[in-house]
Design a protein around this motif. Sequence first.
Motif, PDB file in Angstrom:
ATOM      1  N   ILE A  55       0.859  -1.179   0.000  1.00 47.57           N
ATOM      2  CA  ILE A  55       0.000   0.000   0.000  1.00 47.57           C
ATOM      3  C   ILE A  55       0.898   1.233   0.000  1.00 47.57           C
ATOM      4  N   PRO A  56       0.837   2.012  -1.070  1.00 52.60           N
ATOM      5  CA  PRO A  56       1.669   3.215  -1.092  1.00 52.60           C
ATOM      6  C   PRO A  56       1.067   4.297  -0.204  1.00 52.60           C
ATOM      7  N   PRO A  57       1.908   5.123   0.411  1.00 57.06           N
ATOM      8  CA  PRO A  57       1.367   6.218   1.221  1.00 57.06           C
ATOM      9  C   PRO A  57       0.760   7.287   0.323  1.00 57.06           C
ATOM     10  N   PRO A  58      -0.081   8.145   0.895  1.00 53.78           N
ATOM     11  CA  PRO A  58      -0.599   9.267   0.112  1.00 53.78           C
ATOM     12  C   PRO A  58       0.564  10.086  -0.454  1.00 53.78           C
ATOM     13  N   THR A  59       0.375  10.623  -1.640  1.00 51.81           N
ATOM     14  CA  THR A  59       1.468  11.342  -2.295  1.00 51.81           C
ATOM     15  C   THR A  59       1.587  12.800  -1.861  1.00 51.81           C
ATOM     16  N   ASN A  60       0.534  13.369  -1.270  1.00 51.98           N
ATOM     17  CA  ASN A  60       0.660  14.756  -0.821  1.00 51.98           C
ATOM     18  C   ASN A  60       0.453  14.852   0.688  1.00 51.98           C
ATOM     19  N   TRP A  61       1.032  15.891   1.261  1.00 53.39           N
ATOM     20  CA  TRP A  61       1.031  16.014   2.715  1.00 53.39           C
ATOM     21  C   TRP A  61      -0.370  16.220   3.276  1.00 53.39           C
ATOM     22  N   GLN A  62      -1.259  16.874   2.522  1.00 49.50           N
ATOM     23  CA  GLN A  62      -2.610  17.120   3.021  1.00 49.50           C
ATOM     24  C   GLN A  62      -3.362  15.800   3.239  1.00 49.50           C
ATOM     25  N   ASP A  63      -3.256  14.893   2.270  1.00 49.99           N
ATOM     26  CA  ASP A  63      -3.921  13.591   2.414  1.00 49.99           C
ATOM     27  C   ASP A  63      -3.290  12.768   3.525  1.00 49.99           C
ATOM     28  N   PHE A  64      -1.960  12.835   3.651  1.00 54.13           N
ATOM     29  CA  PHE A  64      -1.289  12.094   4.717  1.00 54.13           C
ATOM     30  C   PHE A  64      -1.729  12.615   6.085  1.00 54.13           C
ATOM     31  N   GLU A  65      -1.824  13.924   6.216  1.00 54.39           N
ATOM     32  CA  GLU A  65      -2.268  14.525   7.479  1.00 54.39           C
ATOM     33  C   GLU A  65      -3.716  14.124   7.788  1.00 54.39           C
ATOM     34  N   GLU A  98     -10.122   3.233   5.997  1.00 52.41           N
ATOM     35  CA  GLU A  98      -8.997   4.157   5.805  1.00 52.41           C
ATOM     36  C   GLU A  98      -8.201   3.800   4.552  1.00 52.41           C
ATOM     37  N   ILE A  99      -8.048   2.513   4.303  1.00 54.26           N
ATOM     38  CA  ILE A  99      -7.352   2.084   3.084  1.00 54.26           C
ATOM     39  C   ILE A  99      -8.147   2.526   1.863  1.00 54.26           C
ATOM     40  N   ASP A 100      -9.461   2.281   1.879  1.00 55.08           N
ATOM     41  CA  ASP A 100     -10.304   2.665   0.745  1.00 55.08           C
ATOM     42  C   ASP A 100     -10.298   4.177   0.523  1.00 55.08           C
ATOM     43  N   ARG A 101     -10.321   4.921   1.602  1.00 54.90           N
ATOM     44  CA  ARG A 101     -10.421   6.378   1.487  1.00 54.90           C
ATOM     45  C   ARG A 101      -9.129   7.034   1.021  1.00 54.90           C
ATOM     46  N   TYR A 102      -7.985   6.543   1.523  1.00 57.04           N
ATOM     47  CA  TYR A 102      -6.719   7.218   1.251  1.00 57.04           C
ATOM     48  C   TYR A 102      -5.776   6.458   0.322  1.00 57.04           C
ATOM     49  N   CYS A 103      -6.058   5.196   0.092  1.00 57.57           N
ATOM     50  CA  CYS A 103      -5.150   4.373  -0.726  1.00 57.57           C
ATOM     51  C   CYS A 103      -5.940   3.667  -1.817  1.00 57.57           C
ATOM     52  N   ARG A 104      -6.854   4.356  -2.464  1.00 57.60           N
ATOM     53  CA  ARG A 104      -7.781   3.762  -3.431  1.00 57.60           C
ATOM     54  C   ARG A 104      -7.093   3.029  -4.570  1.00 57.60           C
ATOM     55  N   VAL A 105      -6.032   3.580  -5.104  1.00 66.97           N
ATOM     56  CA  VAL A 105      -5.384   2.969  -6.259  1.00 66.97           C
ATOM     57  C   VAL A 105      -4.930   1.555  -5.922  1.00 66.97           C
ATOM     58  N   GLU A 106      -4.257   1.399  -4.806  1.00 69.30           N
ATOM     59  CA  GLU A 106      -3.777   0.065  -4.402  1.00 69.30           C
ATOM     60  C   GLU A 106      -4.935  -0.871  -4.135  1.00 69.30           C
ATOM     61  N   THR A 107      -5.982  -0.384  -3.479  1.00 71.14           N
ATOM     62  CA  THR A 107      -7.107  -1.241  -3.144  1.00 71.14           C
ATOM     63  C   THR A 107      -7.766  -1.779  -4.403  1.00 71.14           C
ATOM     64  N   LYS A 108      -8.038  -0.903  -5.374  1.00 67.69           N
ATOM     65  CA  LYS A 108      -8.659  -1.345  -6.613  1.00 67.69           C
ATOM     66  C   LYS A 108      -7.731  -2.292  -7.370  1.00 67.69           C
ATOM     67  N   THR A 109      -6.447  -1.988  -7.390  1.00 65.30           N
ATOM     68  CA  THR A 109      -5.484  -2.871  -8.044  1.00 65.30           C
ATOM     69  C   THR A 109      -5.488  -4.240  -7.387  1.00 65.30           C
ATOM     70  N   ARG A 110      -5.533  -4.256  -6.067  1.00 70.06           N
ATOM     71  CA  ARG A 110      -5.534  -5.530  -5.336  1.00 70.06           C
ATOM     72  C   ARG A 110      -6.811  -6.326  -5.628  1.00 70.06           C
ATOM     73  N   ILE A 111      -7.950  -5.660  -5.690  1.00 75.33           N
ATOM     74  CA  ILE A 111      -9.213  -6.340  -5.967  1.00 75.33           C
ATOM     75  C   ILE A 111      -9.168  -6.977  -7.353  1.00 75.33           C
ATOM     76  N   ILE A 112      -8.703  -6.238  -8.356  1.00 77.53           N
ATOM     77  CA  ILE A 112      -8.612  -6.779  -9.712  1.00 77.53           C
ATOM     78  C   ILE A 112      -7.649  -7.962  -9.746  1.00 77.53           C
ATOM     79  N   LYS A 113      -6.492  -7.818  -9.073  1.00 79.00           N
ATOM     80  CA  LYS A 113      -5.513  -8.908  -9.040  1.00 79.00           C
ATOM     81  C   LYS A 113      -6.121 -10.156  -8.398  1.00 79.00           C
TER      82      LYS A 113
END
Length: 194
Positions: A9-19, A145-160
């Motif tokens: 799961i990659p972290p959010p790319t911008n500080w606002q989302d990480f905060e 929290e994963i769905d809200r902030y790490c959507r790309v990984e979650t969707k990728t994982r579901i497809i995989k």
Amino acid sequence: MPNPSNLQIPPPTNWQDFESLCCDLWRRIWSDKCTQKNGRQGQTQAGVDIYGRPDGGKLWAGVQCKNKDNFTNKKLTKKEVIDEVKRAKSFKPNLSQYIIATTGPKNVTIQKLCRQITEKHSKDDLFSVEVMAWDDIKSLLNDDEIDRYCRVETKTRIIKDKIELSTEQILGNQSQGHIDLSREIGILSSKINS
């Protein structure tokens, strides 16, 4: 279902989302619905981005968020820790616990420094200091929290997961001697798109 700490799961790319992720996470961990961000961008925050009262108690805790660019392999430094701890001493009311949350990797030198500061602070009746690296943080995340902030990984994982399951089914049908490849590809496509 795989444990979040085992997923990439990659972290959010911008500080606002990480905060925002950290605010939601510690609101849940501390069981304090009043946990909130400290002020707004541009204001002096006394080294604290998020504050709250763990378990509805009287003591205050704070989190400083340090978003690090994993593409350039930036890490939390000793100087940053020392500077942030110094700033956090001016937070009012006084803190009992201070957490530096970072998207960077775990670092034994930084962990040791935090333990040493905590030891010194305990003698001076000051707050404890902890560092939470991204691996620590992602192991604490819940599905929401994963769905809200790490959507790309979650969707990728579901497809995989759907592809792996469908591939197992295709191979199972093939080993039984009856497989209609065009039918199986159609089924696989519908599962990926659903």
